[in-house]
Design an enzyme around this catalytic site. Sequence first.
Site, PDB file in Angstrom:
ATOM      1  N   GLY A 205      36.658  37.669  31.692  1.00 44.42           N
ATOM      2  CA  GLY A 205      35.464  37.856  32.144  1.00 44.42           C
ATOM      3  C   GLY A 205      35.567  38.964  33.595  1.00 44.42           C
ATOM      4  CE  LYS A 223      32.323  48.081  44.349  1.00 40.18           C
ATOM      5  NZ  LYS A 223      33.555  47.576  43.711  1.00 40.18           N
TER       6      LYS A 223
END
Lengths: 454, 454
Positions: A205, A223
């Site tokens: 995940g 970012k």
Amino acid sequence: MSATVEETIQYASQESPDSPRRTVRVGICGLGTVGSGTVNVMSRNAAEITARCGRPVEIVQVGARRDNPACDTSQMQVSREIFDVATNPEVDILVELIGGTTVARELILTAIENGKHIVTANKALIAEHGNELFEAAASKGVTIAYEGAVAGGIPIIKSLREGLVGNRIQWLAGIINGTGNYILTEMREKGRTFEEALAQAQALGYAEADPTFDVEGIDAAHKLVIMASLAFRMPLAFDKVYTEGISGISIEDIRYADELGYRIKHLGIARGTEQGVELRVHPTLIPQRRLIASVNGVMNAVMVSGDAVGPTLYYGAGAGAEATASAVIADIVDVARTLEATPDQRVPLAGVAAGGQGQNCVLPMDEVVTSYYLRISAHDKPGVMSQVAKICSDQGISIEALIQHEPAEGEALVPVVILTSRAKEARLREAVSQIEALDTVEGEVVRIRVEPLG
Amino acid sequence: MSATVEETIQYASQESPDSPRRTVRVGICGLGTVGSGTVNVMSRNAAEITARCGRPVEIVQVGARRDNPACDTSQMQVSREIFDVATNPEVDILVELIGGTTVARELILTAIENGKHIVTANKALIAEHGNELFEAAASKGVTIAYEGAVAGGIPIIKSLREGLVGNRIQWLAGIINGTGNYILTEMREKGRTFEEALAQAQALGYAEADPTFDVEGIDAAHKLVIMASLAFRMPLAFDKVYTEGISGISIEDIRYADELGYRIKHLGIARGTEQGVELRVHPTLIPQRRLIASVNGVMNAVMVSGDAVGPTLYYGAGAGAEATASAVIADIVDVARTLEATPDQRVPLAGVAAGGQGQNCVLPMDEVVTSYYLRISAHDKPGVMSQVAKICSDQGISIEALIQHEPAEGEALVPVVILTSRAKEARLREAVSQIEALDTVEGEVVRIRVEPLG
């Protein structure tokens, strides 16, 4: 915009020791991973948050298309229409956690128009539309806080914008995508191929079904531009970031890097130069002895070097429900504490007060100067090395280190690994294209930039 | 205290877009290493600081018994009497950089009495007299900022007090004395004895002629209680810190730690437990794979673990003129930006608003639970290990790892190295005293605590 005199008097009277400050009312839009994490942490730590903030902070409304069983919203007003939160006069702070850049942008603009302060963890939105949103917020005298947009729970925005405010920032370099760092760590530690490590990250995940955003560096670029705008007092310039992913990294290169005393990390790098600011995301060889070289798995870390403080590093979980909630709540508390303050008593949105933003241009990638790791597949014949050395020398590039092992049994090609001196990107590219044209060289030359981070 | 209505109106009018905010006037007391560094960085980066602060910040007075050729104060009003700065009506912020705890305390109390905000880098003063100073400041509605007091330029106070405000802090652990860390690094990397490494640190100016303060952990204890007070919302409790120095650490123990997969670091540790807060400074074995285990030389690093964010780490130069100046200037900018704000719009002095401080007591050392590294000098006879194992077992302590090499040629004594399970300090001490009483054991058992930091 300053508060009106009437408002100011009202605030002053609210703050007398006899009347405690009123509860700050928060509306949360989005109940995904970060939204439910924020609801849970705010409920669990309500007493601490009130004590630290100096006043109660309450979630008065949640806007979400559906409930999330991961959190309990039974005591909250839940609206299926998120724009209800943006227009609700009972909401002081709208927390945008829906993600994406279209509805989220409209939601925030509507909330600003309605005089609400904004907290968001949406890096794509800030990176791509931050300039517009900051302008809208400034014109309404409200603030937009976005600590959660970069490196999850690590207080890197606060460190750049407040903690290091006495410095001229020289450069920053960060491992700011946990998925990519997990893949590179698995490859190095377990000898997995990129494809195997990616499949493992997907199974756990950590990576999406379509991993492009993470492994090709787009998420890191979002970012990076946010951090760079604060560090170098420049407008957000997402479209100007040079971005290179990690899908081309092989175990072979990781092993050679080890042999040379380096680790390969996917870094977002911003550096101030006389000619402009470098903005680039790419795989990078960094010396093993640097602390950031030991940042493994899904963890994030950002190095920031300032002229006064020297190199500093900030490390922690870069994603996850509660780690990101930690950053979102820190923003909520900052906004709540200064709810009645005038805009210029708050930390400025873009790190500098109006008019203080520089005109720093982004340095074109051709002008960027770095060292390089090159891996050349050469025929095992005399003279190859002298040809390569001559080509480099003609471009003003010297060879700082070289590895050439004997060819494997029955193998006609031998890998030649070189660390170059620092050179302009354009010159290096010219040298590589000449090397690739040699009869004695097969295929493409593998190129990875090297940064000392010293 | 809240501002009067008249003051508030005045501030509101000052902040209208038409009239820029007035210059904030700083008085610096002390022109030693940090004082001269602060003067230099503020001069060099004046434009950046003004842009980030949103208003000019100017050093209008310096109080120092003598000039320091390391900085240029020719454009500043210099007073030989530092108390002149504390009473100067032209000064908004007094920056205390004289050090010590007697004159500095009086200076700050005088400045507070005169309505000035305080910035200080004085860890001993805050650790030992902070409770009194904070109370005085609160009663006058001014603030005391002390980022420079802990870990030099690393924005750790800001991270604890603001960046991690959504968390319940579980524990923090820091390498917060550069001298001690330099000595331990030299011992491990170069095989030096403690005495040799200390002499080297003194030759390089990292250690004082009398190194007690650094190597016995007093300096670290000062910094630890400041961080713990913020992390655990408790009054400053310097007299309750357990402190153990590094002068007893031998190369032998560093080598055994390596063999077991650990590094020995001098840590300041604070941990919240149901029974109270642990406050302790001592040499500690930490797993090599932790990032903080790779923090070497004079560098500082602090790990902070919060219930939402998980483990985080902050790294940088823990001392030095400009690194500490970086923290001092960040404080000045914070204070300058909110100069006209009401006290409750500022970040509270002790990290929590009035009345929010907990009653957390400090856990007595006997109650602290840790694992232990033990090194026993045993006669090379059968039965020693079973005696030691029996004593440990009787105290509920199990042996998690053990190293016993063959005795050196002609050596009757053999070192036995043990890692124990977690046990209460009191039980461990009892076990050790029984082991030391064995006929088969010589001298004192070496004891070093072990922390997983996970």
